[in-house]
Design an enzyme around this catalytic site. Structure first.
Site, short mmCIF file in Angstrom:
data_model
loop_
_atom_site.label_atom_id
_atom_site.label_comp_id
_atom_site.label_asym_id
_atom_site.label_seq_id
_atom_site.Cartn_x
_atom_site.Cartn_y
_atom_site.Cartn_z
N PHE A 44 22.30 -33.22 -40.76
CA PHE A 44 21.39 -33.36 -39.61
C PHE A 44 19.99 -32.99 -40.08
N THR A 60 14.49 -30.19 -39.56
CA THR A 60 13.47 -29.31 -40.14
C THR A 60 12.75 -29.98 -41.31
N SER A 72 10.14 -24.04 -36.89
CA SER A 72 10.27 -23.66 -35.48
C SER A 72 9.62 -24.69 -34.56
N ILE A 89 18.65 -28.47 -45.32
CA ILE A 89 19.64 -29.25 -44.59
C ILE A 89 21.05 -28.92 -45.07
N GLY A 106 18.95 -31.31 -27.64
CA GLY A 106 20.23 -31.38 -26.92
C GLY A 106 21.41 -31.12 -27.85
N CYS A 107 21.31 -31.62 -29.09
CA CYS A 107 22.38 -31.36 -30.08
C CYS A 107 22.40 -29.86 -30.42
N MET A 122 29.90 2.01 -44.02
CA MET A 122 31.15 2.77 -43.86
C MET A 122 32.06 2.64 -45.09
N GLU A 139 19.03 -22.82 -36.47
CA GLU A 139 19.32 -23.18 -35.07
C GLU A 139 18.39 -22.45 -34.11
N GLY A 140 17.16 -22.19 -34.57
CA GLY A 140 16.20 -21.43 -33.78
C GLY A 140 16.25 -19.98 -34.22
P1 TGC Z 1 9.13 -28.39 -25.34
O1 TGC Z 1 7.83 -28.93 -24.85
O2 TGC Z 1 9.63 -27.10 -24.80
O3 TGC Z 1 10.28 -29.49 -25.16
C1 TGC Z 1 10.12 -30.84 -25.58
C2 TGC Z 1 11.08 -31.69 -24.78
O4 TGC Z 1 12.43 -31.30 -25.07
C3 TGC Z 1 13.09 -30.86 -23.86
N1 TGC Z 1 13.97 -29.75 -24.26
C4 TGC Z 1 15.28 -29.88 -24.35
N2 TGC Z 1 16.10 -30.90 -24.08
C5 TGC Z 1 17.41 -30.73 -24.29
N3 TGC Z 1 17.91 -29.58 -24.77
C6 TGC Z 1 17.11 -28.54 -25.06
N4 TGC Z 1 17.61 -27.41 -25.59
C7 TGC Z 1 15.72 -28.64 -24.85
N5 TGC Z 1 14.67 -27.82 -25.03
C8 TGC Z 1 13.58 -28.52 -24.66
C9 TGC Z 1 11.97 -30.45 -22.94
O5 TGC Z 1 12.38 -30.51 -21.60
C10 TGC Z 1 10.93 -31.50 -23.28
O6 TGC Z 1 11.31 -32.72 -22.67
P2 TGC Z 1 10.21 -33.79 -22.16
O7 TGC Z 1 11.02 -34.88 -21.56
O8 TGC Z 1 9.38 -33.01 -21.18
O9 TGC Z 1 9.44 -34.20 -23.38
O10 TGC Z 1 9.03 -28.34 -26.92
P3 TGC Z 1 8.16 -27.44 -27.87
O11 TGC Z 1 7.57 -28.34 -28.90
O12 TGC Z 1 7.23 -26.54 -27.09
O13 TGC Z 1 9.24 -26.53 -28.61
C11 TGC Z 1 10.04 -25.65 -27.93
C12 TGC Z 1 10.94 -24.85 -28.90
C13 TGC Z 1 10.11 -23.95 -29.80
C14 TGC Z 1 11.84 -23.99 -28.05
C15 TGC Z 1 11.81 -25.81 -29.72
O14 TGC Z 1 11.11 -26.69 -30.44
C16 TGC Z 1 12.82 -25.10 -30.60
O15 TGC Z 1 13.94 -24.85 -30.14
N6 TGC Z 1 12.50 -24.76 -31.89
C17 TGC Z 1 13.48 -24.23 -32.83
C18 TGC Z 1 13.84 -25.29 -33.83
C19 TGC Z 1 15.28 -25.25 -34.22
O16 TGC Z 1 16.12 -24.67 -33.56
N7 TGC Z 1 15.60 -25.92 -35.30
C20 TGC Z 1 16.96 -26.02 -35.72
C21 TGC Z 1 17.12 -27.07 -36.80
S1 TGC Z 1 18.77 -27.54 -37.07
C22 TGC Z 1 19.50 -26.23 -37.80
O17 TGC Z 1 18.97 -25.20 -37.98
C23 TGC Z 1 20.89 -26.47 -38.22
S2 TGC Z 1 21.64 -25.16 -39.02
C24 TGC Z 1 23.21 -25.75 -38.90
C25 TGC Z 1 24.22 -24.94 -39.54
O18 TGC Z 1 24.27 -24.91 -40.79
O19 TGC Z 1 25.06 -24.37 -38.79
P1 FAD Z 2 9.09 -20.82 -39.49
O1 FAD Z 2 9.14 -21.74 -38.32
O2 FAD Z 2 7.99 -21.01 -40.47
O3 FAD Z 2 9.09 -19.33 -38.95
C1 FAD Z 2 8.70 -18.23 -39.76
C2 FAD Z 2 8.63 -16.99 -38.85
O4 FAD Z 2 7.64 -17.18 -37.84
C3 FAD Z 2 9.95 -16.73 -38.12
O5 FAD Z 2 10.19 -15.35 -38.05
C4 FAD Z 2 9.69 -17.27 -36.72
O6 FAD Z 2 10.47 -16.62 -35.73
C5 FAD Z 2 8.22 -16.99 -36.56
N1 FAD Z 2 7.59 -17.88 -35.59
C6 FAD Z 2 7.44 -19.23 -35.68
N2 FAD Z 2 6.85 -19.72 -34.59
C7 FAD Z 2 6.62 -18.66 -33.77
C8 FAD Z 2 6.05 -18.51 -32.47
N3 FAD Z 2 5.61 -19.54 -31.76
N4 FAD Z 2 5.99 -17.27 -31.96
C9 FAD Z 2 6.45 -16.19 -32.63
N5 FAD Z 2 7.01 -16.27 -33.86
C10 FAD Z 2 7.08 -17.48 -34.41
N6 FAD Z 2 17.49 -27.38 -40.33
C11 FAD Z 2 17.96 -28.64 -40.05
O7 FAD Z 2 17.25 -29.47 -39.50
N7 FAD Z 2 19.25 -28.99 -40.40
C12 FAD Z 2 20.08 -28.13 -41.03
O8 FAD Z 2 21.23 -28.47 -41.30
C13 FAD Z 2 19.61 -26.82 -41.34
N8 FAD Z 2 20.40 -25.95 -42.04
C14 FAD Z 2 19.88 -24.76 -42.47
C15 FAD Z 2 20.62 -23.96 -43.33
C16 FAD Z 2 20.08 -22.77 -43.83
C17 FAD Z 2 20.85 -21.95 -44.79
C18 FAD Z 2 18.79 -22.35 -43.39
C19 FAD Z 2 18.20 -21.06 -43.87
C20 FAD Z 2 18.06 -23.14 -42.53
C21 FAD Z 2 18.58 -24.36 -42.08
N9 FAD Z 2 17.81 -25.23 -41.27
C22 FAD Z 2 18.28 -26.48 -40.96
C23 FAD Z 2 16.43 -24.89 -40.96
C24 FAD Z 2 16.26 -23.85 -39.86
O9 FAD Z 2 16.53 -24.37 -38.61
C25 FAD Z 2 14.83 -23.31 -39.96
O10 FAD Z 2 14.78 -22.49 -41.12
C26 FAD Z 2 14.43 -22.51 -38.73
O11 FAD Z 2 14.34 -23.35 -37.60
C27 FAD Z 2 13.09 -21.78 -38.93
O12 FAD Z 2 12.12 -22.62 -39.48
P2 FAD Z 2 11.28 -22.11 -40.76
O13 FAD Z 2 12.25 -21.67 -41.80
O14 FAD Z 2 10.34 -23.21 -41.12
O15 FAD Z 2 10.50 -20.85 -40.28
#
Ligand code: TGC
Ligand code: FAD
Length: 392
Positions: free
Chosen positions: A136, A139, A145, A170, A245-246, A345, A371-372
């Site tokens: 997926f 990032t 973020s 990824i 949503g995912c 421990m 995942e955030g």
């Molecule tokens: P924002 O303006 O809040 O939202 C944009 C649009 O998205 C809608 N929305 C959602 N819809 C469905 N589910 C949700 N959870 C939603 N959250 C927001 C929202 O209603 C809006 O829709 P529309 O129609 O008005 O456009 O967006 P923003 O740019 O201000 O960002 C908000 C924020 C920071 C919370 C979001 O971008 C975020 O969650 N950032 C964290 C990124 C993250 O989690 N990345 C994960 C990458 S994948 C990963 O890490 C896989 S690891 C997998 C593994 O190995 O297990």
């Molecule tokens: P940054 O966004 O640069 O954040 C750095 C620091 O700044 C963090 O402490 C953060 O909390 C803080 N910060 C950022 N913005 C703000 C704010 N607005 N206010 C306050 N603090 C803030 N991504 C995918 O798409 N697919 C995957 O399969 C996937 N797998 C992963 C597997 C591993 C092992 C790891 C480590 C990461 C993976 N990720 C994946 C990416 C992961 O989702 C990102 O690392 C994560 O979302 C944070 O992004 P970043 O590392 O760029 O940190």
């Protein structure tokens, strides 16, 4: 590594709230982890290798698409069964749970939810059986973020799309057969595209030297003028809400998974404390060690209740993004704190691979970030309760 003597804690008799099917699914996953994951996982983590031999078993216990309907090869289970499977797998290792999370919630889910019937038929059964593995791509190097800022893009070339850009961090990338990739079209609107290994210009270099999630393969997804067939676009949802949503589904799974890691650390520390003699007594007889154990089981119990209630809401399609964020954040922090305390421990033994605790502790550093991040989930709760987003 020591033999796996895991005994699951259930301090509040939460088992009474589970159905027979939930318990059956959990037992199958628990037994499989004991037999197939525990004996090999320490070695895989030490060598920083994803143990591909477990893919078939993951499919057999229903870990690939637990809640995807059976007609597409999924297990057709409810959300609590999905959570329990994630809990048991992460009890073994967060990296193995990562592989299952990505396959289920980040690859199969968007194809099921946003894809065409043809895409469902083509991809889901092969992903459910583990014949194909997915990744997926959200990032990017400069957008973690803040995924809405992504620069990966595609252009409409008439008979195909031309995809350019790069994704970073990824999971599963180095060996994936397909990748669900999020990219902007010429109007700047985000869409999902299914990219297949072998498409010209698509490469997946591995990221090395991780101290965390070492038994999970992490890498990049690089697109240099990749010609993507038009039928590979996911047509039924666009905008940032589509990938987010995912994430709701995957974050929910993590809120259960982290409990598994915490249970393993607690159980290991409890057994060790009863057996380890210092000053002529088991260390479990000292108040300071009892405080640690008592706090651990309290926090695990709270997390179990939170996950179960969230599962009930998910089953009724009532769980909100903010509720899921709260559970992911709380339960992962709970697990990492327990891992750190449990490691202490075990004294010196706690830093060795003889026990699983240090591996869990290091893994959880990724789980608290992906995942955030922990901070982002706090801000999601803050935005929900105040109505004022503080991200920007
Ligand atoms: P924002 O303006 O809040 O939202 C944009 C649009 O998205 C809608 N929305 C959602 N819809 C469905 N589910 C949700 N959870 C939603 N959250 C927001 C929202 O209603 C809006 O829709 P529309 O129609 O008005 O456009 O967006 P923003 O740019 O201000 O960002 C908000 C924020 C920071 C919370 C979001 O971008 C975020 O969650 N950032 C964290 C990124 C993250 O989690 N990345 C994960 C990458 S994948 C990963 O890490 C896989 S690891 C997998 C593994 O190995 O297990
Ligand atoms: P940054 O966004 O640069 O954040 C750095 C620091 O700044 C963090 O402490 C953060 O909390 C803080 N910060 C950022 N913005 C703000 C704010 N607005 N206010 C306050 N603090 C803030 N991504 C995918 O798409 N697919 C995957 O399969 C996937 N797998 C992963 C597997 C591993 C092992 C790891 C480590 C990461 C993976 N990720 C994946 C990416 C992961 O989702 C990102 O690392 C994560 O979302 C944070 O992004 P970043 O590392 O760029 O940190």
């Amino acid at each position: 590594m020591k033999p796996d003597l895991f005994h699951a804690p259930d301090y509040y008799q939460i088992d009474d709230l589970l159905s027979d099917e939930h318990k059956m699914v959990r037992t199958a996953a628990r037994d499989w982890v004991k037999k197939e994951v525990s004996p090999i996982i320490e070695d895989a983590a030490q060598k920083a290798e994803f143990p591909k031999s477990i893919i078939k078993g993951l499919a057999e216990i229903g870990a690939f698409g637990p809640y995807i309907p059976a007609e597409y090869g999924g297990a057709g289970l409810d959300q609590i069964s999905y959570g329990l499977i994630m809990q048991e797998i992460e009890r073994g290792d967060s990296g193995v749970r990562s592989t299952a999370s990505v396959q289920s919630s980040l690859v199969m889910y968007p194809i099921f939810k946003y894809g065409t019937e043809e895409q469902r038929q083509k991809y889901l059964p092969k992903l459910a059986s583990g014949e194909w593995m997915g990744s997926f791509g959200l990032t990017e190097p400069d957008h973690g973020s803040n995924p809405g800022g992504m620069t990966t893009n595609y252009k409409d070339m008439g008979d195909h799309y031309l995809l350019n850009g790069a994704k970073m961090w990824i999971s599963n990338s180095p060996f994936c057969d397909v990748a669900v990739v999020w990219a902007k079209n010429e109007e700047g609107r985000i869409h999902g595209l299914i990219v297949e290994r072998g498409m010209e210009g698509f490469s997946t270099p591995e990221t090395h030297n991780k101290w965390s999630l070492r038994a999970s393969a992490t890498g990049e997804l690089i697109f240099q003028d990749v010609k993507v067939p038009k039928e590979n676009l996911l047509p039924n949802k666009s905008g940032l809400g589509a990938p987010l949503g995912c994430l709701d589904s995957a974050r929910y799974g993590i809120s259960w998974g982290a409990i598994g890691a915490a249970m393993d650390c607690y159980d290991t520390a409890l057994r060790y404390a009863k057996e380890r003699i210092q000053f002529g007594k088991p260390i479990a007889s000292f108040q300071l060690q009892q405080k640690k154990l008592a706090e651990m089981i309290t926090e695990i119990t709270k997390a179990q209740l939170m996950a179960l209630r969230l599962g009930q809401l998910k089953n009724e399609d009532r769980a909100t993004t903010a509720q899921i964020s709260m559970a992911k954040r709380n339960n992962v922090e709970m697990a990492i704190n327990i891992a750190r305390e449990a490691r202490q421990m075990l004294g010196g033994m706690g830093i060795t691979g003889e026990y699983s605790i240090m591996r869990h502790m290091m893994n959880l550093e990724s789980v608290i970030t992906y995942e955030g991040t922990h901070d982002i989930h706090l801000l999601i709760t803050g935005a929900d309760i105040t109505g004022i987003p503080a991200f920007k």
